[in-house]
Scaffold this motif. Structure first.
Motif, PDB file in Angstrom:
ATOM      1  N   GLU A   1       0.835  -1.202   0.000  1.00 23.71           N
ATOM      2  CA  GLU A   1       0.000   0.000   0.000  1.00 23.71           C
ATOM      3  C   GLU A   1       0.872   1.255   0.000  1.00 23.71           C
ATOM      4  OE1 GLU A   1      -4.078  -0.759   2.347  1.00 23.71           O
ATOM      5  OE2 GLU A   1      -2.304  -1.336   3.498  1.00 23.71           O
TER       6      GLU A   1
ATOM      7  N   ILE B   1      -2.943  10.537   0.208  1.00 26.36           N
ATOM      8  CA  ILE B   1      -3.812   9.682  -0.605  1.00 26.36           C
ATOM      9  C   ILE B   1      -3.759   8.216  -0.210  1.00 26.36           C
ATOM     10  CG2 ILE B   1      -3.620  11.233  -2.578  1.00 26.36           C
ATOM     11  CD1 ILE B   1      -1.727   9.211  -3.883  1.00 26.36           C
TER      12      ILE B   1
ATOM     13  N   ARG C   1      -6.883   6.474   0.689  1.00 26.03           N
ATOM     14  CA  ARG C   1      -7.976   6.667  -0.278  1.00 26.03           C
ATOM     15  C   ARG C   1      -9.080   7.563   0.300  1.00 26.03           C
ATOM     16  NH1 ARG C   1      -6.323   5.052  -5.374  1.00 26.03           N
ATOM     17  NH2 ARG C   1      -4.638   3.571  -5.013  1.00 26.03           N
TER      18      ARG C   1
ATOM     19  N   ARG D   1      -8.073   9.450 -11.211  1.00 33.00           N
ATOM     20  CA  ARG D   1      -8.513   8.626 -10.092  1.00 33.00           C
ATOM     21  C   ARG D   1      -9.841   9.070  -9.511  1.00 33.00           C
ATOM     22  NH1 ARG D   1      -4.941   7.605  -4.737  1.00 33.00           N
ATOM     23  NH2 ARG D   1      -6.483   8.961  -3.782  1.00 33.00           N
TER      24      ARG D   1
ATOM     25  N   GLN E   1     -10.307  11.707  -7.678  1.00 30.61           N
ATOM     26  CA  GLN E   1     -10.095  12.272  -6.342  1.00 30.61           C
ATOM     27  C   GLN E   1     -10.686  13.676  -6.277  1.00 30.61           C
ATOM     28  OE1 GLN E   1      -8.239  10.912  -3.406  1.00 30.61           O
ATOM     29  NE2 GLN E   1      -9.656  12.519  -2.751  1.00 30.61           N
TER      30      GLN E   1
END
Length: 244
Positions: A123, A158, A161, A193, A195
């Motif tokens: 991650e 980020i 998420r 993405r 975002q």
């Protein structure tokens, strides 16, 4: 209608200043959709930083309501706000706020570790890869340029998420070329993405990267520019400043 990612309703923030009240926000209303990149601008003292702090759960408004990803901030106690900020909100500031003794990977993972959870190495690596620093995971801040340090800060923001990333003058400490790279990264996060990004800036060139610009003056939302050029934004800012 699609539920907005960020909904602001009649937001007011007043501060006690001796014999009188100072109104930093005066009835702000706006909806921001998921996956959008929004810049907040305004003359000094217009309320832009106060707005960012209130919608990010860092400050309590005097009245009004903020909803982030379907959660009403006014319904949360301090513990609930802390959890929301930790799990659903990312922050990027002008100061990179990296720990000098930790590697880039350790800095990315630190907030989650402080919350009592652990991220898998994959991650952390994925977050650094996303900002183009997968090969700098073991480097400490002193071994990184200013732009690279800010990209580590973005990776840190980020990695969980989050629903929204709030950025406060994220290019203020960077030169023009590095600023362009960091803004391009934020733009790509929104475009590729999905975002949601909300950025306070004083720079029309930075604001032009966003989808929309919210212009504040005297605590009020006085204009919204969609898809405007840096020149158009600068001209509108000049008019706002001339009336202050």
């Amino acid at each position: 209608m699609t539920t907005p990612m960020l909904a602001i309703r009649d937001l007011r923030r007043e501060y006690d200043s001796g014999p009188s009240l100072v109104t930093a926000l005066d009835g702000v209303n706006v909806d921001l959709a998921a996956g959008t990149f929004t810049a907040i601008m305004g003359p000094s003292g217009s309320g832009k930083s106060t707005l960012l702090h209130c919608v990010a759960g860092l400050d309590r408004p005097t009245s009004g309501e903020v909803t982030v990803d379907g959660v009403r901030l006014g319904d949360l106690d301090e513990t609930g706000l802390t959890l929301l900020r930790r799990e659903r909100i990312g922050f990027v500031f002008q100061a990179f706020n990296l720990i000098s003794s930790l590697t880039a990977a350790q800095n990315v993972a630190l907030p989650v570790r402080l919350a009592g959870r652990r991220l898998s190495p994959s991650e952390v690596t994925a977050a650094l890869d996303e900002v183009g620093l997968g090969d700098r995971a073991r480097h400490r801040p002193v071994e990184l340029s200013g732009g690279q340090q800010q990209r580590v800060a973005i990776a840190r923001a980020i990695v969980t998420r989050p629903a929204v990333i709030f950025a406060d003058e994220p290019t203020g400490a960077l030169d023009n070329q590095t600023s362009h790279l960091v803004l391009g990264l934020l733009r790509d996060l929104a475009t590729s993405r999905g975002q949601t990004i909300v950025m306070v800036t004083h720079d029309p060139m930075a604001a032009a990267v966003a989808d929309s610009v919210l212009l504040l003056a005297d605590g009020r939302l006085v204009d919204r520019l969609d898809g405007a050029s840096a020149e158009a934004i600068a001209a509108r800012m000049a008019r706002a400043e001339s009336t202050c």
